[in-house]
Scaffold this motif. Structure first.
Motif, PDB file in Angstrom:
ATOM      1  N   PRO A  60       0.801  -1.221   0.000  1.00  0.00           N
ATOM      2  CA  PRO A  60       0.000   0.000   0.000  1.00  0.00           C
ATOM      3  C   PRO A  60       0.835   1.272   0.000  1.00  0.00           C
ATOM      4  CG  PRO A  60      -0.022  -1.018   2.169  1.00  0.00           C
ATOM      5  CD  PRO A  60       0.648  -1.987   1.248  1.00  0.00           C
ATOM      6  N   ALA A  61       2.111   1.181   0.385  1.00  0.00           N
ATOM      7  CA  ALA A  61       2.961   2.372   0.429  1.00  0.00           C
ATOM      8  C   ALA A  61       4.280   2.127  -0.297  1.00  0.00           C
ATOM      9  CB  ALA A  61       3.222   2.776   1.871  1.00  0.00           C
ATOM     10  N   GLY A  62       4.268   1.211  -1.256  1.00  0.00           N
ATOM     11  CA  GLY A  62       5.485   0.854  -1.969  1.00  0.00           C
ATOM     12  C   GLY A  62       5.740  -0.632  -1.878  1.00  0.00           C
ATOM     13  N   LYS A  63       6.922  -1.035  -2.278  1.00  0.00           N
ATOM     14  CA  LYS A  63       7.253  -2.454  -2.318  1.00  0.00           C
ATOM     15  C   LYS A  63       7.520  -3.006  -0.918  1.00  0.00           C
ATOM     16  CE  LYS A  63       9.197  -2.199  -6.965  1.00  0.00           C
ATOM     17  NZ  LYS A  63      10.426  -2.368  -7.812  1.00  0.00           N
ATOM     18  N   ILE A  64       7.050  -4.225  -0.691  1.00  0.00           N
ATOM     19  CA  ILE A  64       7.260  -4.927   0.581  1.00  0.00           C
ATOM     20  C   ILE A  64       8.275  -6.047   0.343  1.00  0.00           C
ATOM     21  CG2 ILE A  64       6.206  -6.253   2.445  1.00  0.00           C
ATOM     22  CD1 ILE A  64       3.495  -5.090   1.578  1.00  0.00           C
ATOM     23  N   PRO A  65       9.398  -6.048   1.049  1.00  0.00           N
ATOM     24  CA  PRO A  65      10.329  -7.176   0.923  1.00  0.00           C
ATOM     25  C   PRO A  65       9.739  -8.437   1.557  1.00  0.00           C
ATOM     26  CG  PRO A  65      11.408  -5.227   1.843  1.00  0.00           C
ATOM     27  CD  PRO A  65       9.928  -4.987   1.913  1.00  0.00           C
ATOM     28  N   VAL A  66       9.907  -9.548   0.883  1.00  0.00           N
ATOM     29  CA  VAL A  66       9.493 -10.835   1.436  1.00  0.00           C
ATOM     30  C   VAL A  66      10.587 -11.852   1.150  1.00  0.00           C
ATOM     31  CG1 VAL A  66       7.019 -10.377   1.172  1.00  0.00           C
ATOM     32  CG2 VAL A  66       8.251 -11.581  -0.646  1.00  0.00           C
ATOM     33  N   ARG A  67      10.586 -12.911   1.901  1.00  0.00           N
ATOM     34  CA  ARG A  67      11.471 -14.042   1.641  1.00  0.00           C
ATOM     35  C   ARG A  67      10.596 -15.277   1.475  1.00  0.00           C
ATOM     36  NH1 ARG A  67      16.519 -14.368   5.410  1.00  0.00           N
ATOM     37  NH2 ARG A  67      17.033 -12.642   4.004  1.00  0.00           N
ATOM     38  N   VAL A  68      10.709 -15.916   0.327  1.00  0.00           N
ATOM     39  CA  VAL A  68       9.886 -17.079  -0.006  1.00  0.00           C
ATOM     40  C   VAL A  68      10.720 -18.339   0.184  1.00  0.00           C
ATOM     41  CG1 VAL A  68       8.511 -18.228  -1.778  1.00  0.00           C
ATOM     42  CG2 VAL A  68       8.558 -15.716  -1.664  1.00  0.00           C
ATOM     43  N   TYR A  69      10.247 -19.210   1.049  1.00  0.00           N
ATOM     44  CA  TYR A  69      10.891 -20.502   1.307  1.00  0.00           C
ATOM     45  C   TYR A  69      10.016 -21.580   0.675  1.00  0.00           C
ATOM     46  CZ  TYR A  69      13.069 -17.903   5.204  1.00  0.00           C
ATOM     47  OH  TYR A  69      13.731 -16.981   5.989  1.00  0.00           O
ATOM     48  N   ARG A  70      10.643 -22.443  -0.095  1.00  0.00           N
ATOM     49  CA  ARG A  70       9.890 -23.531  -0.724  1.00  0.00           C
ATOM     50  C   ARG A  70      10.348 -24.875  -0.166  1.00  0.00           C
ATOM     51  NH1 ARG A  70      10.411 -19.701  -4.874  1.00  0.00           N
ATOM     52  NH2 ARG A  70       8.413 -19.124  -5.817  1.00  0.00           N
ATOM     53  N   PRO A  71       9.402 -25.792   0.030  1.00  0.00           N
ATOM     54  CA  PRO A  71       9.787 -27.115   0.538  1.00  0.00           C
ATOM     55  C   PRO A  71      10.423 -27.950  -0.565  1.00  0.00           C
ATOM     56  CG  PRO A  71       7.449 -27.053   0.064  1.00  0.00           C
ATOM     57  CD  PRO A  71       7.959 -25.658  -0.176  1.00  0.00           C
ATOM     58  N   ARG A  72      11.048 -29.024  -0.164  1.00  0.00           N
ATOM     59  CA  ARG A  72      11.576 -29.969  -1.145  1.00  0.00           C
ATOM     60  C   ARG A  72      10.422 -30.742  -1.761  1.00  0.00           C
ATOM     61  NH1 ARG A  72      16.596 -32.003   2.670  1.00  0.00           N
ATOM     62  NH2 ARG A  72      18.061 -30.357   2.080  1.00  0.00           N
ATOM     63  N   GLY A  73      10.626 -31.237  -2.946  1.00  0.00           N
ATOM     64  CA  GLY A  73       9.578 -31.996  -3.619  1.00  0.00           C
ATOM     65  C   GLY A  73       8.932 -31.174  -4.721  1.00  0.00           C
ATOM     66  N   ASP A  74       8.093 -31.834  -5.479  1.00  0.00           N
ATOM     67  CA  ASP A  74       7.490 -31.215  -6.648  1.00  0.00           C
ATOM     68  C   ASP A  74       6.242 -30.396  -6.334  1.00  0.00           C
ATOM     69  OD1 ASP A  74       9.444 -32.364  -8.238  1.00  0.00           O
ATOM     70  OD2 ASP A  74       8.278 -34.196  -8.551  1.00  0.00           O
ATOM     71  N   GLY A  75       5.603 -30.663  -5.194  1.00  0.00           N
ATOM     72  CA  GLY A  75       4.402 -29.905  -4.862  1.00  0.00           C
ATOM     73  C   GLY A  75       3.208 -30.373  -5.677  1.00  0.00           C
ATOM     74  N   PRO A  76       2.130 -29.560  -5.739  1.00  0.00           N
ATOM     75  CA  PRO A  76       1.980 -28.268  -5.071  1.00  0.00           C
ATOM     76  C   PRO A  76       1.851 -28.424  -3.554  1.00  0.00           C
ATOM     77  CG  PRO A  76      -0.114 -28.919  -6.011  1.00  0.00           C
ATOM     78  CD  PRO A  76       0.891 -29.963  -6.459  1.00  0.00           C
ATOM     79  N   SER A  77       2.009 -27.300  -2.853  1.00  0.00           N
ATOM     80  CA  SER A  77       1.960 -27.320  -1.398  1.00  0.00           C
ATOM     81  C   SER A  77       1.170 -26.122  -0.899  1.00  0.00           C
ATOM     82  CB  SER A  77       3.374 -27.290  -0.826  1.00  0.00           C
ATOM     83  OG  SER A  77       4.049 -26.126  -1.276  1.00  0.00           O
ATOM     84  N   PRO A  78       0.640 -26.201   0.318  1.00  0.00           N
ATOM     85  CA  PRO A  78      -0.033 -25.031   0.903  1.00  0.00           C
ATOM     86  C   PRO A  78       0.966 -23.912   1.170  1.00  0.00           C
ATOM     87  CG  PRO A  78      -0.592 -27.058   2.068  1.00  0.00           C
ATOM     88  CD  PRO A  78       0.567 -27.377   1.189  1.00  0.00           C
ATOM     89  N   THR A  79       0.424 -22.729   1.406  1.00  0.00           N
ATOM     90  CA  THR A  79       1.254 -21.550   1.658  1.00  0.00           C
ATOM     91  C   THR A  79       0.986 -21.015   3.061  1.00  0.00           C
ATOM     92  OG1 THR A  79       1.266 -20.916  -0.681  1.00  0.00           O
ATOM     93  CG2 THR A  79       1.789 -19.186   0.928  1.00  0.00           C
ATOM     94  N   VAL A  80       2.059 -20.683   3.763  1.00  0.00           N
ATOM     95  CA  VAL A  80       1.988 -20.018   5.059  1.00  0.00           C
ATOM     96  C   VAL A  80       2.561 -18.617   4.905  1.00  0.00           C
ATOM     97  CG1 VAL A  80       2.919 -19.961   7.415  1.00  0.00           C
ATOM     98  CG2 VAL A  80       2.155 -22.135   6.420  1.00  0.00           C
ATOM     99  N   VAL A  81       1.802 -17.612   5.289  1.00  0.00           N
ATOM    100  CA  VAL A  81       2.323 -16.252   5.352  1.00  0.00           C
ATOM    101  C   VAL A  81       2.751 -16.002   6.784  1.00  0.00           C
ATOM    102  CG1 VAL A  81       1.872 -13.818   4.888  1.00  0.00           C
ATOM    103  CG2 VAL A  81       0.741 -15.567   3.503  1.00  0.00           C
ATOM    104  N   PHE A  82       4.023 -15.644   6.960  1.00  0.00           N
ATOM    105  CA  PHE A  82       4.618 -15.551   8.297  1.00  0.00           C
ATOM    106  C   PHE A  82       4.961 -14.108   8.636  1.00  0.00           C
ATOM    107  CE2 PHE A  82       8.087 -15.383  11.295  1.00  0.00           C
ATOM    108  CZ  PHE A  82       7.645 -16.244  12.297  1.00  0.00           C
ATOM    109  N   PHE A  83       4.610 -13.709   9.877  1.00  0.00           N
ATOM    110  CA  PHE A  83       4.904 -12.367  10.375  1.00  0.00           C
ATOM    111  C   PHE A  83       5.794 -12.478  11.607  1.00  0.00           C
ATOM    112  CE2 PHE A  83       0.438 -12.427   8.809  1.00  0.00           C
ATOM    113  CZ  PHE A  83       0.671 -11.775   7.597  1.00  0.00           C
ATOM    114  N   HIS A  84       6.959 -11.852  11.548  1.00  0.00           N
ATOM    115  CA  HIS A  84       7.923 -11.946  12.649  1.00  0.00           C
ATOM    116  C   HIS A  84       7.517 -11.069  13.829  1.00  0.00           C
ATOM    117  CE1 HIS A  84       9.575  -7.900  12.033  1.00  0.00           C
ATOM    118  NE2 HIS A  84       9.587  -8.141  10.740  1.00  0.00           N
ATOM    119  N   GLY A  85       8.050 -11.428  14.994  1.00  0.00           N
ATOM    120  CA  GLY A  85       7.849 -10.630  16.195  1.00  0.00           C
ATOM    121  C   GLY A  85       8.881  -9.528  16.309  1.00  0.00           C
ATOM    122  N   GLY A  86       8.763  -8.766  17.409  1.00  0.00           N
ATOM    123  CA  GLY A  86       9.683  -7.663  17.654  1.00  0.00           C
ATOM    124  C   GLY A  86       8.990  -6.399  18.107  1.00  0.00           C
TER     125      GLY A  86
END
Length: 311
Positions: A60-86
Motif C-alpha cells: 500500500p505504500a510501496g514495495k514490501i520485501p518478502v522471503r519465499v521458502y519452498r519445501p523440497r519436492g514437486d508440490g503443489p503445497s499449501p502456503t503459510v504467510v509468516f509475520f515476525h515478532g519484535g
C-alpha cells in the motif's frame, strides 16, 4: 499456568541474550543494527530447504520485501504467510530465518516471510496494511508459489497479533480465504492488571519494555482501541479462521493470549490452545531450546491437519 521454574535451557538462552531494558535507550535504529549482526552469526549454518528467494511484492505504500521458502519436492503445497515478532519495532527476515526454515521442513508448506514496515517510523496501521497486502498477494499468486491454494497465517509476538488481525480483516472483508491461523504468544488483550503481567514482567519483557513498544507503535489512545490493532476489541470474531494459540507460562503476555483463545472458543471458532508452562516470551527463536523444536513440530502438525482435505 506456569511451572515451578523456568526450564534450564530457556534460562540459559535468556542469559545469552542482550538486555532490552538496557539497550532500548539507544533507540530503534541502533538496536536493529545490533540485531542484524547477531542474526548474521546465528544464521551462518541454516537448515536446508527446497529453495529460498528474496523479492519484493506490491504494498500500500510501496514495495514490501518478502522471503519465499519452498519445501523440497514437486508440490503443489499449501502456503503459510509468516509475520515476525519484535514489538512492531524490531525484527526482520533475518531474525526469524531459522524458524521459517524449520517450519518449512516440518510442515512441507511454502512460507512467505513478510518484512513489514516498522514503528516508530511507520506507526499503526502500517504493519497491518502490509501484512494484509502480503496475504492477499499470496492468495492471488498460487502459480508462482507452487501453491495448492491452501493458505494459513502464522506469527509470533507482534507477528502473532498481525496474524490474528489479518484473519479478522479477511473475515470482515470477505477474503482472502484463510484455512488456519497460528498465534504464538501474541500481543493481544494485554492488560497491566493481568496476573501474568504482575508476576512475570521483567522476565524477557519488563513493563517499561511493553510501554516503549506501545508508545512506538501507537500515535493515539484511539488507535489502541482499534480492532485491527487488537482483535480483542472486535465486535465479532466468529468468522475468523480456526486457530492455534500458544502461550508461555512465564510470559507477561500469557493471560491476554489465553483470553483471546477463550473468546474465540466462546464464539464458535475451533481452537487448539497450548500453554508451554516452563517457557518464556520469545522461546520460538531460542533455537537451542528443545521446546522451540517441539513448538515447530506442533505448529506443523496443526497446519497439516488444517490442509488435510486438500491432500
Amino acid at each position: 499456568m506456569h511451572a515451578d521454574e523456568i526450564h534450564p535451557q530457556a534460562r540459559e538462552a535468556m542469559a545469552a541474550q542482550s538486555d532490552l531494558s538496557r539497550l532500548r535507550r539507544l533507540g530503534p535504529k541502533p538496536l536493529r543494527l545490533l540485531a542484524r549482526a547477531a542474526n548474521w552469526w546465528q544464521n551462518r549454518d541454516p537448515p536446508a530447504v527446497g529453495g529460498v528467494e528474496d523479492r519484493t511484492i506490491p504494498g500500500p505504500a510501496g514495495k514490501i520485501p518478502v522471503r519465499v521458502y519452498r519445501p523440497r519436492g514437486d508440490g503443489p503445497s499449501p502456503t503459510v504467510v509468516f509475520f515476525h515478532g519484535g514489538g512492531f519495532v524490531l525484527g526482520s527476515l533475518g531474525s526469524h530465518d531459522i524458524l521459517c526454515r524449520r517450519l518449512v521442513r516440518e510442515s512441507d508448506c511454502a512460507v512467505v516471510s513478510v518484512d513489514y514496515r516498522l514503528a516508530p517510523e511507520h506507526p499503526f496501521p502500517a504493519a497491518v496494511e502490509d501484512a494484509y497486502a502480503a496475504t492477499e498477494w499470496a492468495a492471488e499468486n498460487p502459480d508462482f508459489l507452487g501453491s495448492d491454494r491452501g493458505l494459513a497465517v502464522v506469527g509470533d509476538s507482534a507477528g502473532g497479533t498481525l496474524a490474528a488481525v489479518v484473519s479478522l480483516m479477511a473475515a470482515d472483508r470477505g477474503g482472502p480465504d484463510i484455512d488456519h491461523q497460528a498465534l504464538v504468544y501474541p500481543a493481544v488483550g494485554a492488560d497491566e492488571r493481568h496476573e501474568s503481567v504482575e508476576r512475570h514482567a521483567g522476565t524477557v519483557l519488563s513493563k517499561a519494555d511493553l510501554t516503549w513498544f506501545r508508545d512506538c507503535y501507537f500515535e493515539s489512545d484511539i488507535d489502541e482501541r482499534n480492532p485491527y490493532a487488537d482483535p480483542m476489541h472486535a465486535r465479532d470474531c466468529s468468522g475468523v479462521a480456526p486457530a492455534t494459540v500458544v502461550t508461555a507460562g512465564f510470559d507477561p503476555l500469557r493471560d491476554g493470549g489465553t483470553a483471546y483463545a477463550e473468546r474465540l472458543v466462546s464464539e464458535g471458532v475451533p481452537v487448539r490452545y497450548e500453554n508451554y508452562e516452563d517457557m518464556v516470551h520469545g522461546f520460538a527463536t531460542m533455537y537451542e531450546v528443545d521446546r522451540s523444536r517441539e513448538l515447530v513440530a506442533d505448529l506443523a502438525a496443526d497446519l497439516r491437519g488444517a490442509f488435510a482435505p486438500r491432500e
